[in-house]
Design a protein around this motif. Structure first.
Motif, mmCIF file in Angstrom:
data_model
loop_
_atom_site.group_PDB
_atom_site.id
_atom_site.type_symbol
_atom_site.label_atom_id
_atom_site.label_comp_id
_atom_site.label_asym_id
_atom_site.label_seq_id
_atom_site.Cartn_x
_atom_site.Cartn_y
_atom_site.Cartn_z
ATOM 1 N N GLN A 18 -2.306 -2.955 -4.773
ATOM 2 C CA GLN A 18 -1.140 -3.667 -4.257
ATOM 3 C C GLN A 18 -0.013 -2.695 -3.933
ATOM 4 O O GLN A 18 0.204 -1.701 -4.619
ATOM 5 C CB GLN A 18 -0.658 -4.704 -5.266
ATOM 6 N N SER A 19 0.715 -3.000 -2.884
ATOM 7 C CA SER A 19 1.886 -2.197 -2.524
ATOM 8 C C SER A 19 3.107 -2.698 -3.271
ATOM 9 O O SER A 19 3.163 -3.852 -3.725
ATOM 10 C CB SER A 19 2.159 -2.266 -1.022
ATOM 11 N N ARG A 21 5.911 -3.307 -1.922
ATOM 12 C CA ARG A 21 6.547 -4.361 -1.118
ATOM 13 C C ARG A 21 6.042 -5.738 -1.518
ATOM 14 O O ARG A 21 6.822 -6.663 -1.785
ATOM 15 C CB ARG A 21 6.281 -4.139 0.372
ATOM 16 N N SER A 22 4.733 -5.899 -1.565
ATOM 17 C CA SER A 22 4.200 -7.227 -1.877
ATOM 18 C C SER A 22 4.456 -7.592 -3.334
ATOM 19 O O SER A 22 4.659 -8.765 -3.663
ATOM 20 C CB SER A 22 2.709 -7.296 -1.545
ATOM 21 N N LYS A 34 8.633 -7.612 5.432
ATOM 22 C CA LYS A 34 7.398 -7.039 5.954
ATOM 23 C C LYS A 34 7.508 -6.898 7.464
ATOM 24 O O LYS A 34 7.589 -7.898 8.178
ATOM 25 C CB LYS A 34 6.195 -7.923 5.639
ATOM 26 N N ASP A 37 3.797 -2.900 7.273
ATOM 27 C CA ASP A 37 2.891 -2.525 6.186
ATOM 28 C C ASP A 37 2.153 -1.223 6.477
ATOM 29 O O ASP A 37 1.022 -1.020 6.032
ATOM 30 C CB ASP A 37 1.903 -3.653 5.876
ATOM 31 N N SER A 55 8.595 0.714 0.938
ATOM 32 C CA SER A 55 7.852 0.121 -0.176
ATOM 33 C C SER A 55 6.476 -0.375 0.239
ATOM 34 O O SER A 55 5.612 -0.580 -0.620
ATOM 35 C CB SER A 55 8.661 -1.017 -0.799
ATOM 36 N N CYS A 56 6.235 -0.541 1.536
ATOM 37 C CA CYS A 56 4.935 -1.048 1.973
ATOM 38 C C CYS A 56 3.830 -0.019 1.780
ATOM 39 O O CYS A 56 2.643 -0.382 1.728
ATOM 40 C CB CYS A 56 4.993 -1.499 3.427
ATOM 41 N N ILE A 57 4.168 1.261 1.676
ATOM 42 C CA ILE A 57 3.144 2.286 1.475
ATOM 43 C C ILE A 57 3.298 2.974 0.119
ATOM 44 O O ILE A 57 2.675 4.006 -0.139
ATOM 45 C CB ILE A 57 3.160 3.331 2.610
ATOM 46 N N TYR A 58 4.133 2.412 -0.738
ATOM 47 C CA TYR A 58 4.310 2.953 -2.085
ATOM 48 C C TYR A 58 3.431 2.142 -3.028
ATOM 49 O O TYR A 58 3.613 0.929 -3.177
ATOM 50 C CB TYR A 58 5.775 2.860 -2.508
ATOM 51 N N PRO A 59 2.468 2.770 -3.696
ATOM 52 C CA PRO A 59 1.580 2.010 -4.583
ATOM 53 C C PRO A 59 2.359 1.373 -5.735
ATOM 54 O O PRO A 59 3.127 2.046 -6.436
ATOM 55 C CB PRO A 59 0.597 3.065 -5.100
#
Length: 924
Positions: A18-19, A21-22, A34, A37, A55-59
């Motif tokens: 999960q990212s 962001r989500s 979003k 992503d 945040s969409c590519i931050y684990p």
């Protein structure tokens, strides 16, 4: 896992992979948006231990023990204390540095880390580098740059003086904190998610579908196929008159006609489960012959896409892949071309481009307490969506409510029905709330695009420079489905030609089916493509004659009294000269070009400098009716509540509506509450497209305001005459001749009748009014764009040195907002002209289905545009205003192409004018 968000502890367990962001949105931090992503747009930017991150590519798995700050938390503990705006957020409000506002929370997060030195005027040249990670599709970036450098562009007027003032958007403070809700920015208990299986083939018939394995996957609630679909044909394109678009589409069909078209859908607990289940669906396809070349579409033997459709579908000729066609001639064009003193012929091509609205298409549906279906959707046309869904599913209007929150960009792409139908079908099957949200890849591969066109033009003039012939041949690729195909073709051929006074005109136009992804509505609605060709030909004709292009246009454009004719001089139309400012626009643009403001040309022997211009005319409203109903009421505190159906997606209609109402009721915009874009609010609103939001609903607001105002004044006067109101001051001067309404109530002579007095004096229903407008007659608006450019003959680079647009918008309601519309339209058009192109492989596959390989204009790509407004008052617009959302786009590409032609001596005939294409023009 424990971490902090905006200073508050969070304990949760992220899903595998999960990212952040989500995860944040799962925790109801809806201020984190979003957009892609993929780390391309910056809409999801947050601070992690004070460092800006996408945040969409931050684990999410890496957030243990860290501190996250979102836009909603920037002001906490800052200047003014908790709940107050951060200085950067205040600067964005004061600079009017947003339109739709979807990108804004991410932008303010990024900017909050800049130093004072980085935000100084002296350092403004470094802003393109600093802002490279954040995209805006609406503004053109100038207002954002102003905000970053502390410039105030808004003003807060007193009562009754808001027209002509740059009033700030009422939602501004919520937008900059990320708290203004967009479509999916709310929690819905028990929500299921929908995934779609797309076709791997461009043309195929479904023999069978095996859904057993998918249905057996834990977490799957339903699998939908064509067996579940209503057998009703419709169009995803939406207009007031549903017959304007061909009925050629089903919710789920047995034949697929482009790669990615829906084959089946899965409803599951999560998106991941739904997508996994889609991969388990086994489909047996019979592949059918396909065609991807619009030039071959109508040729004998070409595969037919909708040959099974009958006359009831509204196609021009399904046996020839013709969605629509237009053929007409006035005078004798062939003879006029033969006899012309100067003749220019050429072929121009425009590419496929996509909207890149940062909020993707999405719908969430649930059942209300009465059992009604409620759909909350990212749409420009909620009422038309409701009505078409009722048609498809056999529902009564009372059974379905459609709501549109603030929409994160539209540009015509959300004048479609793309997600709502499958969500409604899933809700009927499961009895549960359901959501379907497009990915960014979906936006590139299955959402409709701008129509690619091939346009042949021949024009002729006599020795005095007067036009004697215009001949236009248009071929539009509508793709696999005809949504908007007829309208784009007809509209594109209209004002692009009727702006010229010429005795001999001919049009041959066709919109054809191919197995490419569908085309649809896009800002300008066909005019941008055809004006590119026509204005390029006119510029070349002026060169042949040795006449300055501004002078050539003055000699040949229509003036009041001239008929606005395409090819039929006897055609009746409601299109009138409500006002005329084209002459002023030509003068304003030419004078600015002569002044030569802008950046210096680069040095070096390989650079060539040129200038160019183009003109455009657009109807201020779509034809055949555009309707708006409005409700208006006032309470005892003097607060007005207006209900209007128009959705706001960055065009500023809500602000304009409040200004119109404040002016009519002599109050402040802060005393107006707007309820909007909800089919429960008013009877009908055709929608926010065709630049109609301000003009049609604005006129309806003024009708309602006039009715309510008259009642207030009449009742107040009656109360004073009856002696029921004490004087405001000592003495008894008696009643003056006129009653005056303001934000306190009604003053009659020396008596003040408060709103509380008025409401107490009679039934509450007396203080409600309605208004409506039918969108006719229509006026015309004009735009002139001019450029000075430098072209590097060694590399093909086109560098804009000066950008100018003069616009005839009638009475300007909100100067800063209108300027932003012009700048945003110009920036989007520059993207079309120089950078943007969806690349297809010749077999219907999109080769660049992501933002990073598409080149949406960034801060560094968009020049400052000088914006000038003609001084006109339109007879048919509210308080003399005209629409101006689409219009700025249309003259930009030809003006830029004409400037490139002037610089290098070679005529561009294809968009985009990318470096490689310009280099090949020079060296090929």
């Amino acid at each position: 896992m424990r971490f902090e968000v905006n200073g508050k502890p969070v304990e949760t367990t992220p899903a595998a992979g999960q990212s952040l962001r989500s995860l944040l949105r799962d925790e109801e931090h809806f201020e984190v948006k979003k957009g892609c992503d993929a780390g391309d747009c910056g809409a999801c930017s947050v601070l992690i231990d004070g460092v800006p991150m996408h945040s969409c590519i931050y684990p999410a798995s890496r957030i243990e023990g860290r501190s996250v700050t979102t836009a909603a938390g920037l002001g906490e503990g800052g200047a003014g204390g908790a709940g107050h705006l951060h200085p950067v957020q205040r600067a964005f409000v004061d600079g009017a540095a947003f339109q739709c506002g979807f990108c804004t929370p991410g932008m303010v997060v990024t900017v909050s880390t800049f130093t004072d030195q980085q935000l100084s005027d002296e350092a403004r040249g470094d802003l393109p580098r600093l802002m490279k990670g954040n995209l805006c599709r609406c503004t053109g970036y100038r207002a954002i740059g102003d905000a970053l450098c502390g410039r105030v562009n808004v003003e807060r007027p007193v009562e009754g003086t808001s027209i002509g003032k740059s009033v700030p958007a009422g939602a501004g403070e919520r937008i900059v904190r990320g708290l203004e809700p967009f479509t999916l920015d709310l929690a819905t208990p028990g929500l299921l998610h929908l995934g779609v299986l797309g076709s791997p083939h461009p043309h195929a018939r479904i023999r069978s579908i095996d859904t057993a394995a998918a249905s057996a996957l834990p977490g799957v609630h339903a699998v939908l196929t064509h067996l579940d679909s209503p057998d009703v044909l419709f169009s995803t394109g939406r207009h007031q008159n549903r017959t304007d678009d061909p009925d050629d589409t089903r919710v789920l069909d047995t034949v697929v006609r482009f790669r990615g078209q829906r084959v089946a859908a899965v409803v599951a607990d999560t998106v991941a489960i739904a997508e996994a289940a889609c991969r388990l669906i086994a489909v047996d396809y019979e592949q059918l012959p396909a065609n991807f070349d619009p030039e071959l579409a109508a040729s004998p033997g070409t595969p037919l896409l909708h040959g099974d459709k009958g006359a009831e579908s509204g196609l021009a000729d399904p046996a020839a892949n013709l969605v629509a066609e237009l053929h007409g001639e006035m005078g004798d064009v062939t003879a006029a071309l033969t006899a012309g003193h100067a003749v220019v012929r050429g072929t121009w091509r425009t590419q496929r481009v996509t909207h890149v609205a940062l909020e993707t298409h999405a719908t969430r549906g649930w059942f209300d307490e009465l059992g009604r279906i409620v759909l909350r959707t990212s749409s420009q046309v909620p009422y038309l969506v409701r009505d078409e869904l009722c048609h498809i599913f056999g529902l009564h209007r009372s059974q379905l409510r459609v709501i549109t929150a603030r929409v994160g960009g539209g540009f015509g792409g959300k004048q479609e029905l793309l997600t709502e139908d499958i969500v409604l079908l899933a809700m009927q099957r499961t009895g549960r709330p359901v959501q379907y949200e497009f990915s960014r890849a979906d936006e590139f591969t299955i959402a409709p695009t701008r129509h690619p066109m091939r346009i042949r033009v021949a024009v002729a003039a006599d020795a005095d420079g007067a036009l004697t012939a215009i001949d236009v041949d248009v071929l539009a690729d509508t793709g696999a489905y005809g949504n908007h195909g007829p309208g784009v073709m007809f509209h594109g051929c209209n004002e692009s030609l009727s702006i010229y006074r010429c005795a001999n005109k001919r049009v041959d136009a066709r919109s054809v089916y191919t197995n490419n992804l569908p085309s649809g509505a896009f800002r300008g609605y066909g005019l941008g493509q055809i004006i590119f060709a026509v204005e390029s030909a006119m510029d070349e004709l002026a060169r042949e004659l040795g006449i300055d292009p501004f002078e050539f246009h003055r000699r040949n454009v229509i003036i009041p009294g001239d008929p606005m004719v395409v090819t039929d001089p006897d055609e009746e139309s409601d299109l009138l000269y409500g006002s005329y400012g084209l002459d002023q626009c030509l003068d304003l643009a030419e004078a600015a070009l002569v002044r030569g403001n802008g950046v210096p040309a680069p040095t070096g022997d390989s650079w060539r400098v040129g200038t160019g211009m183009g003109v455009a005319m657009i109807a201020t409203l779509p034809p055949r009716g555009h309707f708006a109903d409005v409700t208006l009421s006032v309470d005892a505190a003097g607060t007005y509540s207006v209900g209007v159906g128009t959705a706001d997606f960055g065009s500023g209609t809500t602000t304009a509506h409040t200004q119109l109402l404040a002016s009519a009721m002599n109050t402040r915009v802060e005393r107006i509450a707007v309820r909007q874009s909800d089919t429960d609010i008013v009877a009908h609103d055709t929608g926010a497209f065709g630049s109609a939001g301000t003009v049609v609903a604005g006129k309806a607001i003024l009708v309602a305001a006039g009715t309510l105002r008259a009642r207030l004044l009449e009742r107040a006067t009656a109360l004073v005459d009856a002696g029921g109101v004490a004087p405001v001051t000592s003495g008894n001067a008696g009643r003056a001749a006129a009653a005056v309404l303001d934000e306190r109530g009604v003053t009659v002579g020396d008596r003040l009748v408060t709103f509380a007095d008025l409401l107490a004096s009679t039934a509450a229903s007396e203080w409600k009014a309605t208004g409506s407008d039918d969108g006719t007659p229509r006026s015309v608006a004009f735009n002139v764009h001019a450029f000075r450019v430098a072209v590097d003959t060694a590399t093909g680079e086109v560098r804009i040195l000066q950008s100018i647009q003069a616009a005839d918008a009638g009475v300007v309601i909100n100067p800063e907002q209108l300027r932003g519309q012009v700048e945003g339209g110009t920036a989007q058009a520059i993207g079309t002209a120089l950078y943007e192109e969806m690349r297809l492989d010749g077999e219907g596959r999109v080769l660049n289905p992501e933002i990073r390989n598409y080149h949406v204009p960034q801060f560094a790509d968009v020049p400052h545009t000088e914006v000038y407004f003609a001084d006109t008052v339109d007879a048919h617009g509210p308080i003399g205003a005209k629409s101006m959302s689409e219009a700025p786009y249309n003259p930009v590409a030809p003006a830029l192409a004409n400037a490139v032609r002037d610089a290098i001596g070679v005529r561009p005939s294809e968009l985009p004018m990318s470096r490689d294409r310009v280099w090949r023009m020079l060296h090929g």
